[in-house]
Write a protein that holds these residues in place. Structure first.
Motif, PDB file in Angstrom:
ATOM      1  N   LEU A  78      25.348  12.041  -5.685  1.00 40.29           N
ATOM      2  CA  LEU A  78      24.949  10.660  -5.472  1.00 40.29           C
ATOM      3  C   LEU A  78      23.867  10.572  -4.387  1.00 40.29           C
ATOM      4  CD1 LEU A  78      25.369   7.664  -6.076  1.00 40.29           C
ATOM      5  CD2 LEU A  78      27.165   7.663  -4.349  1.00 40.29           C
ATOM      6  N   MET A  79      23.990  11.361  -3.347  1.00 45.05           N
ATOM      7  CA  MET A  79      22.992  11.363  -2.274  1.00 45.05           C
ATOM      8  C   MET A  79      21.639  11.897  -2.782  1.00 45.05           C
ATOM      9  SD  MET A  79      24.483   9.887   0.089  1.00 45.05           S
ATOM     10  CE  MET A  79      23.319  10.075   1.408  1.00 45.05           C
ATOM     11  N   VAL A  80      21.657  12.892  -3.636  1.00 43.98           N
ATOM     12  CA  VAL A  80      20.416  13.425  -4.213  1.00 43.98           C
ATOM     13  C   VAL A  80      19.743  12.355  -5.071  1.00 43.98           C
ATOM     14  CG1 VAL A  80      19.491  15.090  -5.874  1.00 43.98           C
ATOM     15  CG2 VAL A  80      21.087  15.834  -4.097  1.00 43.98           C
ATOM     16  N   VAL A  81      20.510  11.658  -5.878  1.00 43.44           N
ATOM     17  CA  VAL A  81      19.947  10.604  -6.726  1.00 43.44           C
ATOM     18  C   VAL A  81      19.395   9.471  -5.861  1.00 43.44           C
ATOM     19  CG1 VAL A  81      20.531   8.829  -8.429  1.00 43.44           C
ATOM     20  CG2 VAL A  81      21.369  11.163  -8.717  1.00 43.44           C
ATOM     21  N   LEU A  82      20.096   9.103  -4.814  1.00 41.10           N
ATOM     22  CA  LEU A  82      19.626   8.059  -3.914  1.00 41.10           C
ATOM     23  C   LEU A  82      18.328   8.478  -3.216  1.00 41.10           C
ATOM     24  CD1 LEU A  82      20.053   5.342  -2.486  1.00 41.10           C
ATOM     25  CD2 LEU A  82      21.393   6.579  -0.769  1.00 41.10           C
ATOM     26  N   GLY A  83      18.273   9.710  -2.738  1.00 45.44           N
ATOM     27  CA  GLY A  83      17.057  10.218  -2.094  1.00 45.44           C
ATOM     28  C   GLY A  83      15.882  10.238  -3.042  1.00 45.44           C
ATOM     29  N   ALA A  84      16.092  10.668  -4.278  1.00 43.50           N
ATOM     30  CA  ALA A  84      15.018  10.692  -5.270  1.00 43.50           C
ATOM     31  C   ALA A  84      14.536   9.273  -5.586  1.00 43.50           C
ATOM     32  CB  ALA A  84      15.485  11.389  -6.543  1.00 43.50           C
ATOM     33  N   GLY A  85      15.457   8.347  -5.662  1.00 43.22           N
ATOM     34  CA  GLY A  85      15.081   6.951  -5.913  1.00 43.22           C
ATOM     35  C   GLY A  85      14.258   6.366  -4.782  1.00 43.22           C
ATOM     36  N   LEU A  86      14.667   6.632  -3.552  1.00 41.47           N
ATOM     37  CA  LEU A  86      13.904   6.140  -2.401  1.00 41.47           C
ATOM     38  C   LEU A  86      12.526   6.781  -2.328  1.00 41.47           C
ATOM     39  CD1 LEU A  86      16.702   5.993   0.307  1.00 41.47           C
ATOM     40  CD2 LEU A  86      15.577   4.067  -0.826  1.00 41.47           C
ATOM     41  N   TRP A  87      12.437   8.052  -2.674  1.00 41.00           N
ATOM     42  CA  TRP A  87      11.158   8.751  -2.691  1.00 41.00           C
ATOM     43  C   TRP A  87      10.246   8.150  -3.751  1.00 41.00           C
ATOM     44  CZ3 TRP A  87       7.268  10.439  -0.736  1.00 41.00           C
ATOM     45  CH2 TRP A  87       6.431  11.415  -1.261  1.00 41.00           C
ATOM     46  N   ALA A  88      10.779   7.824  -4.902  1.00 41.18           N
ATOM     47  CA  ALA A  88       9.989   7.209  -5.964  1.00 41.18           C
ATOM     48  C   ALA A  88       9.478   5.830  -5.537  1.00 41.18           C
ATOM     49  CB  ALA A  88      10.810   7.096  -7.244  1.00 41.18           C
ATOM     50  N   VAL A  89      10.303   5.065  -4.855  1.00 39.71           N
ATOM     51  CA  VAL A  89       9.883   3.746  -4.372  1.00 39.71           C
ATOM     52  C   VAL A  89       8.755   3.891  -3.345  1.00 39.71           C
ATOM     53  CG1 VAL A  89      10.640   1.748  -3.014  1.00 39.71           C
ATOM     54  CG2 VAL A  89      12.053   2.585  -4.887  1.00 39.71           C
ATOM     55  N   ALA A  90       8.834   4.877  -2.463  1.00 35.58           N
ATOM     56  CA  ALA A  90       7.780   5.104  -1.465  1.00 35.58           C
ATOM     57  C   ALA A  90       6.462   5.486  -2.145  1.00 35.58           C
ATOM     58  CB  ALA A  90       8.208   6.187  -0.488  1.00 35.58           C
ATOM     59  N   ALA A  91       6.529   6.296  -3.188  1.00 36.20           N
ATOM     60  CA  ALA A  91       5.318   6.688  -3.905  1.00 36.20           C
ATOM     61  C   ALA A  91       4.698   5.493  -4.629  1.00 36.20           C
ATOM     62  CB  ALA A  91       5.626   7.809  -4.898  1.00 36.20           C
ATOM     63  N   VAL A  92       5.511   4.652  -5.224  1.00 39.66           N
ATOM     64  CA  VAL A  92       5.008   3.460  -5.911  1.00 39.66           C
ATOM     65  C   VAL A  92       4.398   2.491  -4.896  1.00 39.66           C
ATOM     66  CG1 VAL A  92       5.709   1.410  -7.217  1.00 39.66           C
ATOM     67  CG2 VAL A  92       6.525   3.668  -7.902  1.00 39.66           C
ATOM     68  N   GLU A  93       5.016   2.361  -3.735  1.00 42.52           N
ATOM     69  CA  GLU A  93       4.469   1.498  -2.695  1.00 42.52           C
ATOM     70  C   GLU A  93       3.080   1.975  -2.262  1.00 42.52           C
ATOM     71  OE1 GLU A  93       5.514   0.006   1.846  1.00 42.52           O
ATOM     72  OE2 GLU A  93       6.600   1.695   0.975  1.00 42.52           O
ATOM     73  N   ALA A  94       2.917   3.269  -2.081  1.00 40.95           N
ATOM     74  CA  ALA A  94       1.611   3.820  -1.700  1.00 40.95           C
ATOM     75  C   ALA A  94       0.583   3.595  -2.801  1.00 40.95           C
ATOM     76  CB  ALA A  94       1.737   5.305  -1.380  1.00 40.95           C
ATOM     77  N   ARG A  95       0.992   3.715  -4.036  1.00 39.26           N
ATOM     78  CA  ARG A  95       0.082   3.487  -5.173  1.00 39.26           C
ATOM     79  C   ARG A  95      -0.394   2.041  -5.192  1.00 39.26           C
ATOM     80  NH1 ARG A  95      -3.131   2.824  -9.086  1.00 39.26           N
ATOM     81  NH2 ARG A  95      -2.635   3.267 -11.237  1.00 39.26           N
ATOM     82  N   LEU A  96       0.524   1.106  -4.952  1.00 38.50           N
ATOM     83  CA  LEU A  96       0.143  -0.302  -4.934  1.00 38.50           C
ATOM     84  C   LEU A  96      -0.785  -0.613  -3.763  1.00 38.50           C
ATOM     85  CD1 LEU A  96       3.520  -1.983  -5.921  1.00 38.50           C
ATOM     86  CD2 LEU A  96       1.476  -1.707  -7.320  1.00 38.50           C
ATOM     87  N   GLU A  97      -0.570   0.025  -2.624  1.00 40.61           N
ATOM     88  CA  GLU A  97      -1.478  -0.146  -1.491  1.00 40.61           C
ATOM     89  C   GLU A  97      -2.877   0.367  -1.844  1.00 40.61           C
ATOM     90  OE1 GLU A  97       0.408   1.874   1.738  1.00 40.61           O
ATOM     91  OE2 GLU A  97       1.743   0.202   2.188  1.00 40.61           O
ATOM     92  N   CYS A  98      -2.947   1.493  -2.551  1.00 38.96           N
ATOM     93  CA  CYS A  98      -4.239   2.029  -2.983  1.00 38.96           C
ATOM     94  C   CYS A  98      -4.931   1.084  -3.957  1.00 38.96           C
ATOM     95  CB  CYS A  98      -4.065   3.408  -3.621  1.00 38.96           C
ATOM     96  SG  CYS A  98      -3.705   4.725  -2.461  1.00 38.96           S
ATOM     97  N   VAL A  99      -4.177   0.511  -4.875  1.00 42.43           N
ATOM     98  CA  VAL A  99      -4.746  -0.431  -5.849  1.00 42.43           C
ATOM     99  C   VAL A  99      -5.293  -1.661  -5.131  1.00 42.43           C
ATOM    100  CG1 VAL A  99      -4.160  -2.014  -7.731  1.00 42.43           C
ATOM    101  CG2 VAL A  99      -3.366   0.342  -7.801  1.00 42.43           C
ATOM    102  N   ASP A 100      -4.512  -2.235  -4.211  1.00 45.55           N
ATOM    103  CA  ASP A 100      -4.974  -3.410  -3.471  1.00 45.55           C
ATOM    104  C   ASP A 100      -6.227  -3.095  -2.658  1.00 45.55           C
ATOM    105  OD1 ASP A 100      -2.910  -4.927  -4.468  1.00 45.55           O
ATOM    106  OD2 ASP A 100      -1.640  -4.714  -2.694  1.00 45.55           O
ATOM    107  N   ALA A 101      -6.243  -1.948  -2.006  1.00 47.16           N
ATOM    108  CA  ALA A 101      -7.392  -1.563  -1.187  1.00 47.16           C
ATOM    109  C   ALA A 101      -8.635  -1.367  -2.050  1.00 47.16           C
ATOM    110  CB  ALA A 101      -7.074  -0.283  -0.410  1.00 47.16           C
ATOM    111  N   ALA A 102      -8.493  -0.713  -3.195  1.00 48.00           N
ATOM    112  CA  ALA A 102      -9.635  -0.475  -4.077  1.00 48.00           C
ATOM    113  C   ALA A 102     -10.192  -1.787  -4.623  1.00 48.00           C
ATOM    114  CB  ALA A 102      -9.236   0.454  -5.223  1.00 48.00           C
ATOM    115  N   ARG A 103      -9.316  -2.693  -5.007  1.00 49.06           N
ATOM    116  CA  ARG A 103      -9.782  -3.984  -5.532  1.00 49.06           C
ATOM    117  C   ARG A 103     -10.530  -4.783  -4.467  1.00 49.06           C
ATOM    118  NH1 ARG A 103      -4.502  -6.000  -8.922  1.00 49.06           N
ATOM    119  NH2 ARG A 103      -4.784  -4.612 -10.699  1.00 49.06           N
ATOM    120  N   ALA A 104      -9.979  -4.844  -3.275  1.00 47.83           N
ATOM    121  CA  ALA A 104     -10.634  -5.586  -2.199  1.00 47.83           C
ATOM    122  C   ALA A 104     -11.983  -4.955  -1.861  1.00 47.83           C
ATOM    123  CB  ALA A 104      -9.736  -5.621  -0.965  1.00 47.83           C
ATOM    124  N   GLY A 105     -12.036  -3.639  -1.832  1.00 47.98           N
ATOM    125  CA  GLY A 105     -13.291  -2.960  -1.545  1.00 47.98           C
ATOM    126  C   GLY A 105     -14.340  -3.186  -2.612  1.00 47.98           C
TER     127      GLY A 105
END
Length: 110
Positions: A12-39
């Motif tokens: 359960l801890m491994v699945v939770l860690g993988a889920g949190l890692w996936a959310v962090a990666a998606v958050e970074a991707r959305l930040e990149c998208v917002d930055a590219a659009r504004a630029g």
């Protein structure tokens, strides 16, 4: 019941860690998208490329790489960032990318 819980808890801890890692990666991707659009919007309106690059870097994730190109027809902003988990050095890093393209305003010079 205790033995089953003890066996299932690490999984359960491994699945939770993988889920949190996936959310962090998606958050970074959305930040990149917002930055590219504004630029791309700013660069296509005629802002200086250094100012656009600085603005994109302020919105993008830490350590991001920004490429801004402007021609007479289109303006293109590419943002990429390598994301590492804040916990657990054993998890791999992920590189996320975003690209935004905008039509350059007529009459702008490079």
């Amino acid at each position: 019941m205790t033995a089953e819980t003890a066996a299932a808890l690490p999984a359960l801890m491994v699945v939770l860690g993988a889920g949190l890692w996936a959310v962090a990666a998606v958050e970074a991707r959305l930040e990149c998208v917002d930055a590219a659009r504004a630029g791309a919007r700013g660069a296509s309106r005629g802002e200086s490329l250094e100012r656009v690059r600085g603005g994109v870097l302020s919105v993008a994730p830490p350590g991001a790489v920004v490429t801004v190109t402007r021609s007479a027809e289109v303006t293109r902003v590419e943002v990429s960032a390598t994301v590492k988990p804040r916990w657990g050095a054993s998890l791999p890093s992920v590189t996320v990318h975003a690209t935004a393209v905008s039509v350059t305003e007529p009459g702008l010079e490079r």
